[in-house]
Write an enzyme that holds these catalytic residues in place. Structure first.
Site, PDB file in Angstrom:
ATOM      1  N   ASP A 105     104.554  71.259  30.475  1.00 38.32           N
ATOM      2  CA  ASP A 105     105.671  71.817  29.715  1.00 38.32           C
ATOM      3  C   ASP A 105     105.954  70.961  28.497  1.00 38.32           C
ATOM      4  O   ASP A 105     106.195  71.449  27.414  1.00 38.32           O
ATOM      5  CB  ASP A 105     106.923  71.928  30.607  1.00 38.32           C
ATOM      6  N   ARG A 155     109.633  63.684  28.289  1.00 35.08           N
ATOM      7  CA  ARG A 155     110.758  63.360  29.161  1.00 35.08           C
ATOM      8  C   ARG A 155     110.276  63.225  30.614  1.00 35.08           C
ATOM      9  O   ARG A 155     109.080  63.273  30.883  1.00 35.08           O
ATOM     10  CB  ARG A 155     111.851  64.418  29.025  1.00 35.08           C
ATOM     11  N   ASP A 156     111.221  63.061  31.515  1.00 40.89           N
ATOM     12  CA  ASP A 156     110.855  62.851  32.917  1.00 40.89           C
ATOM     13  C   ASP A 156     110.485  64.185  33.560  1.00 40.89           C
ATOM     14  O   ASP A 156     111.141  64.641  34.483  1.00 40.89           O
ATOM     15  CB  ASP A 156     112.017  62.186  33.665  1.00 40.89           C
ATOM     16  N   GLU A 157     109.437  64.773  33.039  1.00 39.23           N
ATOM     17  CA  GLU A 157     108.994  66.066  33.537  1.00 39.23           C
ATOM     18  C   GLU A 157     107.458  66.093  33.443  1.00 39.23           C
ATOM     19  O   GLU A 157     106.780  65.757  34.383  1.00 39.23           O
ATOM     20  CB  GLU A 157     109.644  67.183  32.726  1.00 39.23           C
ATOM     21  N   ASP A 214     105.246  78.282  31.561  1.00 44.65           N
ATOM     22  CA  ASP A 214     104.898  77.856  30.212  1.00 44.65           C
ATOM     23  C   ASP A 214     103.419  78.141  29.947  1.00 44.65           C
ATOM     24  O   ASP A 214     103.039  78.634  28.881  1.00 44.65           O
ATOM     25  CB  ASP A 214     105.188  76.355  30.034  1.00 44.65           C
ATOM     26  N   TRP A 259     106.297  82.875  36.062  1.00 44.81           N
ATOM     27  CA  TRP A 259     105.766  81.572  36.479  1.00 44.81           C
ATOM     28  C   TRP A 259     104.614  81.843  37.471  1.00 44.81           C
ATOM     29  O   TRP A 259     103.494  81.403  37.265  1.00 44.81           O
ATOM     30  CB  TRP A 259     106.891  80.729  37.093  1.00 44.81           C
ATOM     31  N   GLU A 300     111.369  73.304  22.329  1.00 43.43           N
ATOM     32  CA  GLU A 300     111.701  74.029  23.558  1.00 43.43           C
ATOM     33  C   GLU A 300     112.784  75.086  23.291  1.00 43.43           C
ATOM     34  O   GLU A 300     112.732  76.184  23.827  1.00 43.43           O
ATOM     35  CB  GLU A 300     112.216  73.020  24.592  1.00 43.43           C
ATOM     36  N   HIS A 341     107.266  71.545  23.218  1.00 41.74           N
ATOM     37  CA  HIS A 341     107.140  72.499  24.319  1.00 41.74           C
ATOM     38  C   HIS A 341     106.364  73.688  23.759  1.00 41.74           C
ATOM     39  O   HIS A 341     106.877  74.389  22.891  1.00 41.74           O
ATOM     40  CB  HIS A 341     108.548  72.965  24.692  1.00 41.74           C
TER      41      HIS A 341
HETATM   42  C1  BGC Z   1     110.685  73.010  32.047  1.00 41.53           C
HETATM   43  C2  BGC Z   1     110.318  74.368  31.569  1.00 41.53           C
HETATM   44  C3  BGC Z   1     110.102  75.164  32.813  1.00 41.53           C
HETATM   45  C4  BGC Z   1     111.475  75.340  33.398  1.00 41.53           C
HETATM   46  C5  BGC Z   1     111.587  76.275  34.538  1.00 41.53           C
HETATM   47  C6  BGC Z   1     112.012  73.138  32.693  1.00 41.53           C
HETATM   48  O1  BGC Z   1     112.551  71.975  33.120  1.00 41.53           O
HETATM   49  O2  BGC Z   1     110.636  72.058  31.058  1.00 41.53           O
HETATM   50  O3  BGC Z   1     109.491  74.480  30.536  1.00 41.53           O
HETATM   51  O4  BGC Z   1     109.362  76.299  32.708  1.00 41.53           O
HETATM   52  O5  BGC Z   1     112.009  74.087  33.722  1.00 41.53           O
HETATM   53  O6  BGC Z   1     112.741  76.150  35.168  1.00 41.53           O
END
Ligand code: BGC
Length: 716
Positions: free
Chosen positions: A332, A336-338, A345, A402, A603, A624
């Site tokens: 995504d 960041r913390d992801e 995405d 998704w 994003e 994003h």
């Molecule tokens: C992500 C998104 C993702 C979404 C879905 C986010 O935190 O960065 O791109 O698809 O959560 O909930």
């Protein structure tokens, strides 16, 4: 290939503390061939006598918890008298914060190494070395490594080696041959400018939001420190801002040794454009610091160009969005913390992705992980690889769009690359996904009553919500229909019986039409048109065009509506409205972010407003790729390059450009499996001139007139 090798670890394994394994490679006989097979639970960096083995950064990559890839390196030329192999290992994607902390505690998962070296001597004899207690291990100079937080290195740190320990009870993972594409260093960016911000911070601007790491060089005294952190954007006052990284510290700290220090991180990566230099032992110039761009080693295949500099910057931002987020898995965001393989995405960006780059091999690996991580009941986890130890398999966590990554991406790969094998590999998974929806929906022939992401980040979201106001059951049902249709098509291609899916598809469409008799939002209209739900298309297209015009030629769509919005318009007689949206420069629009100085895709449409204020730090990435999906409209509609379903992989092509007076010139080029297709139009002497090159038989449609042509160059 790793037969007899054992998982080995440091006897006192500590979370986030990197360890370094060592094995002497000193042989009396002359080597004819030496091959290293290696993998880790975590990420590794291997070197022989200080020289890096291979060029796979963050090997062995990011896969399902159920498997790990091993890599094979020819190390024949690297071994000399007294050589030694050393391998640094850290947690990487395997364990810790990256899993949203869900497995941070617990001793049961430890970082470990597994390797085997096969040596053939010139006298015909051989020797095999495998990881076992004979290998040595110590705490690494990399004192801390964590993907979100960064790396901390003490160049003076020297631990003593101890014997490695066999991992008595390792988690059940299958070790498989490298399937994906290596992540490699791709480009170097030198500082564009080094300056002091208003608040006194020393900052570097690399000129481009990117993903990767950096190399620092400094003459220093033992114990001098280097400390830096990174961000994507500066705040309104031009100061460093990385609150949007949330809990990712995104730092780098280094304690120098005496003399000349040169270092680049080994076990972490960052998403950034700017760097804050907190401590540095000498003057920083453009020659002692550089940023290094990392991404999966995919080949660029698609190019877009126009007469508008703003639009060209948008095209560049889309490419950088892909570079920044194709790091072993489609993520995504990289900062960041992801940094997760969020499936939605990837779904919406996948078509653009397949034109921009050759991502066939990249996605085959990811889809293999998707298949492995698909739940028993057919549900697709929202994140692939599934790193998070939450139960998301219930109806409460459905996630249309998704989950449709499981059908849409394989089918798109088939269309762009023509590889039937991909469909064969994914078919069961695709069918299981449809079964999951059918069994979990609260209303037969719809996908209704389940928790959805909806039109994620749609601008028509009610206050305080991330979800646009489009009807979530409608969105989910449209994608239920679409995925069912893709399964039917796929089954047919593979020679399976598909009447069940064909019937189901018809029933779903009928039920959607009966239930949702009007469309209230831009996204609902766009989906109804694009996915052939609307029965009176011209009325719905007119409604959509009117909604957009009444909104000042602006969109309101989120992750789900945006990728289809321009297609829905131009396919139904409103190409000029689609161009109005593409070329809109005011908020919200693609070019708004460009005018705000974006070098990647944001994003949020309103990641930063025109007063310079940011959207909440809680969810505000500036890299994003989802909205970058607009590129497929430019390739397919504006320049008119279409795949042909019956002749996939560009074995044949349809080229039907739609020019506009709003641009002087537009061109697209795709390097396909059969050669380069290109389509360019421009205004010339009061007329439109089209220049088309096709490497395969084509149907060229100009002003509604069809021309069947063999391969060649054509001008109209
Ligand atoms: C992500 C998104 C993702 C979404 C879905 C986010 O935190 O960065 O791109 O698809 O959560 O909930």
């Amino acid at each position: 290939m790793l037969r007899n090798a054992k998982w080995i670890l440091h006897p006192e394994n500590k979370l986030y503390e990197a360890v370094c394994f060592k094995r002497e490679l000193d042989f009396a006989k002359k080597i004819k061939k030496a091959t290293l097979y290696i993998t880790s639970l975590g990420v590794y960096y291997a070197e022989i006598d200080g020289v890096r083995v291979g060029d796979f950064i963050l090997a062995p990559g990011f896969t399902s918890r159920k498997r790990v890839q091993y890599q094979t390196y020819d190390i024949t030329k690297m071994i000399n008298k007294g050589s030694a192999l050393s391998v640094s290992v850290a947690e990487g994607w395997y364990k810790g914060k990256i899993n949203f902390g869900t497995d941070e505690g617990g001793p049961e998962k430890k970082k470990a190494l597994k390797a085997r070296i096969d040596i053939l001597f010139t006298d015909g004899t051989g020797k095999t070395i495998v990881t076992d207690e004979g290998w040595l291990v110590k705490r690494d100079k990399i004192r801390y490594a964590e993907l979100y937080d960064g790396e901390t290195v003490d160049a003076n740190y020297e631990d003593i080696y101890v014997n490695a320990k066999i991992y008595g009870n390792p988690p059940a993972v299958t070790v498989v041959k490298q399937q994906g594409v290596y992540v490699k260093e791709q480009e170097i960016l030198r500082p564009l400018c080094i300056f002091t911000a208003k608040n006194g911070d020393k900052l570097i601007d690399f000129g481009q939001n990117m993903t990767g790491y950096f190399e620092i060089e400094a003459d220093a005294h033992r114990g001098d420190r280097i400390a830096l952190s990174v961000c994507e954007v500066l705040d309104r006052d031009g100061n460093f801002y990385n609150e949007n990284y949330r809990d990712a510290k995104a730092r780098f700290e280094y304690i120098c040794h005496e003399g000349h220090n040169v270092y680049k991180p080994k076990l972490a990566f960052w998403g950034f454009r700017y760097m804050k230099i907190e401590e540095f032992p000498c003057e920083i110039t453009a020659s002692n610091i550089k940023a290094i761009v990392l991404h999966s080693d995919i080949k660029r295949t698609g190019y877009l160009e126009s007469s508008s500099p703003l639009l060209n910057q948008l095209f560049s931002n889309i490419i950088w969005g892909q570079k920044g987020n194709f790091l072993d898995v489609p993520t995504d965001c990289p900062q960041r913390d992801e940094r997760q393989g969020w499936t939605g995405d990837a779904t919406v960006f996948s078509r653009t992705a397949t034109f921009n780059y050759d991502v066939e091999k990249f996605f085959i690996k990811w889809l293999t992980d998707l298949k492995l991580d698909q739940e028993k009941n057919g549900h697709i986890p929202h994140i692939i690889p599934q790193t998070i130890c939450w139960d998301w398999s219930t109806a409460e966590h459905s996630g249309a769009v998704w989950g449709d990554s499981s059908t849409i991406i394989p089918y798109q790969l088939y269309l762009t690359y023509g590889n039937k094998e991909i469909l064969a590999r994914q078919y069961t998974s695709m069918c299981r996904y449809i079964k999951y929806i059918t069994e979990h929906t609260k209303e037969k022939y719809l996908w209704a009553g389940c928790e959805q992401f909806g039109d994620w980040l749609g601008l028509d979201a009610p206050a305080g919500s991330y979800r646009g106001s489009s009807n979530e059951d409608f969105i989910a049902s449209v994608f239920y229909a679409h995925s069912t249709l893709l399964v039917a098509k796929t089954g047919k291609i593979l020679g399976r019986r598909v009447d069940k899916y064909e019937k189901l598809y018809k029933k779903i469409v009928e039920k959607i039409r009966m239930t949702f008799t009007e469309y209230k939002t831009q996204t609902e209209c766009a989906l109804a048109l694009y996915f052939n739900i609307a029965e009176n298309k011209s009325a719905v297209a007119n409604q959509l065009a009117t909604m957009i015009k009444e909104n000042g030629n602006r969109l309101k769509t989120g992750f789900v509506g945006t990728p289809y919005l321009l297609h829905a318009l131009s396919q139904n007689g409103y190409a000029e409205v689609a161009y109005d949206l593409l070329l809109q420069e005011e908020f919200p629009s693609w070019l708004y972010s460009v005018k705000q100085g974006a070098t990647t895709i944001w994003e949020h449409w309103d990641g930063r407003n025109d007063k310079g204020e940011f959207w909440s730090y809680r969810m505000n990435s500036f890299n994003h790729y989802a909205y970058g999906s607009v590129a497929d409209w430019v390739y397919m509609e504006a320049c008119g390059i279409h795949t042909v379903e019956e002749k996939p992989g560009f074995e044949e092509v349809i080229i039907s450009p739609i020019p506009t007076d709003k641009l002087d010139c537009l061109s697209a080029k795709i390097e396909t499996r059969h050669g380069t297709v290109s389509s360019k139009w421009y205004h010339f002497d009061g007329k439109i001139r089209y220049e088309i090159i096709t490497p395969v038989p084509a149907t060229i449609i100009i002003n509604g007139k069809e021309h069947r042509v063999p391969k060649g160059t054509y001008i109209f």
